[in-house]
Design a protein around this motif. Structure first.
Motif, PDB file in Angstrom:
ATOM      1  N   ILE A  63       0.820  -1.225   0.000  1.00 41.79           N
ATOM      2  CA  ILE A  63       0.000   0.000   0.000  1.00 41.79           C
ATOM      3  C   ILE A  63       0.849   1.269   0.000  1.00 41.79           C
ATOM      4  O   ILE A  63       0.360   2.337  -0.355  1.00 41.79           O
ATOM      5  CB  ILE A  63      -1.015   0.033   1.169  1.00 41.79           C
ATOM      6  CG1 ILE A  63      -0.320   0.089   2.524  1.00 41.79           C
ATOM      7  CG2 ILE A  63      -1.977  -1.130   1.068  1.00 41.79           C
ATOM      8  CD1 ILE A  63      -1.254   0.459   3.658  1.00 41.79           C
ATOM      9  N   ASN A  64       2.116   1.135   0.369  1.00 41.46           N
ATOM     10  CA  ASN A  64       3.001   2.298   0.361  1.00 41.46           C
ATOM     11  C   ASN A  64       3.887   2.348  -0.879  1.00 41.46           C
ATOM     12  O   ASN A  64       4.795   3.174  -0.953  1.00 41.46           O
ATOM     13  CB  ASN A  64       3.852   2.323   1.642  1.00 41.46           C
ATOM     14  CG  ASN A  64       3.013   2.690   2.837  1.00 41.46           C
ATOM     15  OD1 ASN A  64       2.468   3.760   2.923  1.00 41.46           O
ATOM     16  ND2 ASN A  64       2.884   1.756   3.774  1.00 41.46           N
ATOM     17  N   GLY A  65       3.612   1.484  -1.838  1.00 42.63           N
ATOM     18  CA  GLY A  65       4.338   1.513  -3.107  1.00 42.63           C
ATOM     19  C   GLY A  65       5.818   1.180  -2.981  1.00 42.63           C
ATOM     20  O   GLY A  65       6.634   1.732  -3.714  1.00 42.63           O
ATOM     21  N   LEU A  66       6.150   0.281  -2.065  1.00 39.46           N
ATOM     22  CA  LEU A  66       7.552  -0.056  -1.819  1.00 39.46           C
ATOM     23  C   LEU A  66       7.952  -1.415  -2.384  1.00 39.46           C
ATOM     24  O   LEU A  66       8.954  -1.997  -1.972  1.00 39.46           O
ATOM     25  CB  LEU A  66       7.832  -0.006  -0.309  1.00 39.46           C
ATOM     26  CG  LEU A  66       7.583   1.348   0.345  1.00 39.46           C
ATOM     27  CD1 LEU A  66       7.711   1.240   1.844  1.00 39.46           C
ATOM     28  CD2 LEU A  66       8.528   2.388  -0.218  1.00 39.46           C
ATOM     29  N   GLY A  67       7.188  -1.920  -3.314  1.00 39.33           N
ATOM     30  CA  GLY A  67       7.477  -3.218  -3.903  1.00 39.33           C
ATOM     31  C   GLY A  67       8.852  -3.292  -4.554  1.00 39.33           C
ATOM     32  O   GLY A  67       9.430  -4.363  -4.678  1.00 39.33           O
ATOM     33  N   GLU A  68       9.390  -2.157  -4.944  1.00 38.83           N
ATOM     34  CA  GLU A  68      10.712  -2.105  -5.555  1.00 38.83           C
ATOM     35  C   GLU A  68      11.793  -2.654  -4.618  1.00 38.83           C
ATOM     36  O   GLU A  68      12.785  -3.217  -5.068  1.00 38.83           O
ATOM     37  CB  GLU A  68      11.050  -0.660  -5.956  1.00 38.83           C
ATOM     38  CG  GLU A  68      12.370  -0.501  -6.659  1.00 38.83           C
ATOM     39  CD  GLU A  68      12.450  -1.229  -8.000  1.00 38.83           C
ATOM     40  OE1 GLU A  68      13.587  -1.570  -8.391  1.00 38.83           O
ATOM     41  OE2 GLU A  68      11.420  -1.448  -8.641  1.00 38.83           O
ATOM     42  N   LEU A  69      11.576  -2.519  -3.308  1.00 38.13           N
ATOM     43  CA  LEU A  69      12.530  -3.074  -2.342  1.00 38.13           C
ATOM     44  C   LEU A  69      12.707  -4.576  -2.558  1.00 38.13           C
ATOM     45  O   LEU A  69      13.825  -5.080  -2.574  1.00 38.13           O
ATOM     46  CB  LEU A  69      12.042  -2.837  -0.907  1.00 38.13           C
ATOM     47  CG  LEU A  69      12.029  -1.424  -0.374  1.00 38.13           C
ATOM     48  CD1 LEU A  69      11.326  -1.388   0.972  1.00 38.13           C
ATOM     49  CD2 LEU A  69      13.442  -0.885  -0.261  1.00 38.13           C
ATOM     50  N   LEU A  70      11.611  -5.261  -2.726  1.00 33.58           N
ATOM     51  CA  LEU A  70      11.662  -6.710  -2.927  1.00 33.58           C
ATOM     52  C   LEU A  70      12.181  -7.061  -4.313  1.00 33.58           C
ATOM     53  O   LEU A  70      12.900  -8.044  -4.479  1.00 33.58           O
ATOM     54  CB  LEU A  70      10.291  -7.330  -2.694  1.00 33.58           C
ATOM     55  CG  LEU A  70       9.763  -7.222  -1.271  1.00 33.58           C
ATOM     56  CD1 LEU A  70       8.357  -7.768  -1.184  1.00 33.58           C
ATOM     57  CD2 LEU A  70      10.666  -7.928  -0.296  1.00 33.58           C
ATOM     58  N   HIS A  71      11.828  -6.247  -5.288  1.00 38.82           N
ATOM     59  CA  HIS A  71      12.302  -6.487  -6.653  1.00 38.82           C
ATOM     60  C   HIS A  71      13.831  -6.425  -6.697  1.00 38.82           C
ATOM     61  O   HIS A  71      14.480  -7.288  -7.280  1.00 38.82           O
ATOM     62  CB  HIS A  71      11.678  -5.461  -7.607  1.00 38.82           C
ATOM     63  CG  HIS A  71      12.074  -5.654  -9.026  1.00 38.82           C
ATOM     64  ND1 HIS A  71      11.657  -6.725  -9.777  1.00 38.82           N
ATOM     65  CD2 HIS A  71      12.865  -4.906  -9.832  1.00 38.82           C
ATOM     66  CE1 HIS A  71      12.175  -6.629 -10.989  1.00 38.82           C
ATOM     67  NE2 HIS A  71      12.915  -5.541 -11.041  1.00 38.82           N
ATOM     68  N   ARG A  72      14.405  -5.420  -6.057  1.00 43.62           N
ATOM     69  CA  ARG A  72      15.872  -5.288  -6.012  1.00 43.62           C
ATOM     70  C   ARG A  72      16.504  -6.456  -5.268  1.00 43.62           C
ATOM     71  O   ARG A  72      17.535  -6.978  -5.677  1.00 43.62           O
ATOM     72  CB  ARG A  72      16.257  -3.980  -5.323  1.00 43.62           C
ATOM     73  CG  ARG A  72      16.041  -2.773  -6.153  1.00 43.62           C
ATOM     74  CD  ARG A  72      16.633  -1.577  -5.470  1.00 43.62           C
ATOM     75  NE  ARG A  72      15.917  -0.391  -5.865  1.00 43.62           N
ATOM     76  CZ  ARG A  72      15.920   0.736  -5.196  1.00 43.62           C
ATOM     77  NH1 ARG A  72      16.578   0.832  -4.065  1.00 43.62           N
ATOM     78  NH2 ARG A  72      15.252   1.784  -5.633  1.00 43.62           N
ATOM     79  N   LEU A  73      15.883  -6.848  -4.175  1.00 42.34           N
ATOM     80  CA  LEU A  73      16.420  -7.954  -3.372  1.00 42.34           C
ATOM     81  C   LEU A  73      16.396  -9.263  -4.166  1.00 42.34           C
ATOM     82  O   LEU A  73      17.333 -10.056  -4.088  1.00 42.34           O
ATOM     83  CB  LEU A  73      15.623  -8.082  -2.075  1.00 42.34           C
ATOM     84  CG  LEU A  73      16.172  -9.008  -1.012  1.00 42.34           C
ATOM     85  CD1 LEU A  73      17.590  -8.638  -0.637  1.00 42.34           C
ATOM     86  CD2 LEU A  73      15.294  -8.980   0.212  1.00 42.34           C
ATOM     87  N   ARG A  74      15.360  -9.483  -4.937  1.00 39.88           N
ATOM     88  CA  ARG A  74      15.286 -10.694  -5.788  1.00 39.88           C
ATOM     89  C   ARG A  74      16.429 -10.725  -6.789  1.00 39.88           C
ATOM     90  O   ARG A  74      17.005 -11.761  -7.047  1.00 39.88           O
ATOM     91  CB  ARG A  74      13.974 -10.741  -6.546  1.00 39.88           C
ATOM     92  CG  ARG A  74      12.863 -11.314  -5.772  1.00 39.88           C
ATOM     93  CD  ARG A  74      11.634 -11.419  -6.618  1.00 39.88           C
ATOM     94  NE  ARG A  74      10.513 -11.499  -5.700  1.00 39.88           N
ATOM     95  CZ  ARG A  74       9.365 -12.038  -5.990  1.00 39.88           C
ATOM     96  NH1 ARG A  74       9.127 -12.507  -7.189  1.00 39.88           N
ATOM     97  NH2 ARG A  74       8.402 -12.077  -5.115  1.00 39.88           N
ATOM     98  N   LYS A  75      16.719  -9.569  -7.357  1.00 38.16           N
ATOM     99  CA  LYS A  75      17.803  -9.489  -8.340  1.00 38.16           C
ATOM    100  C   LYS A  75      19.151  -9.815  -7.703  1.00 38.16           C
ATOM    101  O   LYS A  75      20.013 -10.386  -8.349  1.00 38.16           O
ATOM    102  CB  LYS A  75      17.871  -8.092  -8.943  1.00 38.16           C
ATOM    103  CG  LYS A  75      16.840  -7.817  -9.985  1.00 38.16           C
ATOM    104  CD  LYS A  75      17.063  -6.431 -10.523  1.00 38.16           C
ATOM    105  CE  LYS A  75      16.419  -6.234 -11.871  1.00 38.16           C
ATOM    106  NZ  LYS A  75      16.674  -4.893 -12.394  1.00 38.16           N
ATOM    107  N   MET A  76      19.317  -9.453  -6.442  1.00 38.00           N
ATOM    108  CA  MET A  76      20.590  -9.665  -5.751  1.00 38.00           C
ATOM    109  C   MET A  76      20.777 -11.129  -5.357  1.00 38.00           C
ATOM    110  O   MET A  76      21.897 -11.566  -5.131  1.00 38.00           O
ATOM    111  CB  MET A  76      20.654  -8.783  -4.508  1.00 38.00           C
ATOM    112  CG  MET A  76      20.730  -7.308  -4.814  1.00 38.00           C
ATOM    113  SD  MET A  76      20.541  -6.257  -3.370  1.00 38.00           S
ATOM    114  CE  MET A  76      21.820  -6.839  -2.306  1.00 38.00           C
ATOM    115  N   GLN A  77      19.705 -11.871  -5.237  1.00 35.84           N
ATOM    116  CA  GLN A  77      19.798 -13.264  -4.781  1.00 35.84           C
ATOM    117  C   GLN A  77      20.156 -14.210  -5.897  1.00 35.84           C
ATOM    118  O   GLN A  77      19.960 -14.074  -6.993  1.00 35.84           O
ATOM    119  CB  GLN A  77      18.499 -13.711  -4.117  1.00 35.84           C
ATOM    120  CG  GLN A  77      18.268 -13.014  -2.825  1.00 35.84           C
ATOM    121  CD  GLN A  77      17.013 -13.509  -2.115  1.00 35.84           C
ATOM    122  OE1 GLN A  77      16.182 -14.203  -2.672  1.00 35.84           O
ATOM    123  NE2 GLN A  77      16.876 -13.132  -0.868  1.00 35.84           N
TER     124      GLN A  77
END
Length: 77
Positions: A63-77
């Motif tokens: 709801i706070n539009g912070l999905g990019e945090l998880l997207h970046r983390l997925r790329k790093m894994q």
């Protein structure tokens, strides 16, 4: 002055590993649950314990539009 803390990386990683244990989205990663499902839990009440904490955290991220945090983390894994 109060220090502003960011999200706990360990919790963010859990969202990318922990699967929904029941219901319509059983075995789907918490990070991949649709926002409508998270909104339903928000209205009905999140379950107790770790699952509830992860679902409510994912709801707040969505709801706070912070999905990019998880997207970046997925790329790093």
């Amino acid at each position: 002055m109060e220090e502003i803390q960011g999200p706990d990386p360990a919790i963010l990683k859990e969202l990318l590993k922990y699967k929904m244990p029941f219901g319509k989205y059983k075995d789907k990663l918490i990070a991949d649950l649709p926002v409508s499902y998270l909104e339903w839990f928000q209205r009905q009440g999140f379950p107790a314990g770790k699952l509830g904490m992860l679902l409510s955290t994912m709801y707040e991220i969505q709801i706070n539009g912070l999905g990019e945090l998880l997207h970046r983390l997925r790329k790093m894994q």
